[in-house]
Design a protein around this motif. Sequence first.
Motif, PDB file in Angstrom:
ATOM      1  N   VAL A  51       0.841  -1.198   0.000  1.00 27.11           N
ATOM      2  CA  VAL A  51       0.000   0.000   0.000  1.00 27.11           C
ATOM      3  C   VAL A  51       0.877   1.249   0.000  1.00 27.11           C
ATOM      4  O   VAL A  51       0.649   2.187  -0.776  1.00 27.11           O
ATOM      5  N   PHE A  62      -7.940   1.752  -4.903  1.00 28.02           N
ATOM      6  CA  PHE A  62      -7.705   0.346  -4.588  1.00 28.02           C
ATOM      7  C   PHE A  62      -9.024  -0.417  -4.706  1.00 28.02           C
ATOM      8  O   PHE A  62     -10.067   0.066  -4.249  1.00 28.02           O
ATOM      9  N   VAL A  76      -6.674  -2.127   4.055  1.00 27.68           N
ATOM     10  CA  VAL A  76      -6.087  -1.177   3.094  1.00 27.68           C
ATOM     11  C   VAL A  76      -6.594   0.234   3.381  1.00 27.68           C
ATOM     12  O   VAL A  76      -5.821   1.199   3.398  1.00 27.68           O
TER      13      VAL A  76
END
Length: 165
Positions: A51, A62, A76
């Motif tokens: 990330v 994402f 994330v």
Amino acid sequence: MTQPLVSVLMGSRSDLPVMEKAASVLGEFGVPVEVRVLSAHRTPEALDAHVRRAVSEGVEVFICAAGMAAHLAGAVAARTIRPVIGVPISASLSGLDALLSTVQMPPGIPVATVGVDGAKNAAYLAIAILSLKDPGLAEKLRVYRATVAAEAEENSLIGPGPGAQ
Ligand code: RP5
């Protein structure tokens, strides 16, 4: 190689048959994409590093898919302020477990969740987000929507229309 704008992540290779549909929609729109298997619980350090690297290299959205106790998208979202789209995978309980795990983020750290196995919609949503600052991509999306509408109209007549004998 063109820098990816969308990072498509999935918790397991077993999610790939669903998630390759997201990659193909993004490909049809000419959006550079990278696709990886990274798990919030099996490979947390690798996920963390990915990330950070992806954001620093220009990834703007994402897409994160996981089944069962699906926490990949939330993990994330915890690491970036870029938009995160979650795809619940139907790995068990028809995907209801993953749907609730993905969609029910506590306030402050959202995950934009699509339907169970909704890989295509995740891609279309990512395209809509990228279109905000890419007029060429926005035009492609408008053309796509017009095609969808034209096909739906063509197929709208099920029975005989007015004036039929
Ligand atoms: C999740 O568990 C994965 O995203 C996958 O949907 C599910 C099952 O994983 P495998 O046992 O097939 O690797 O972490």
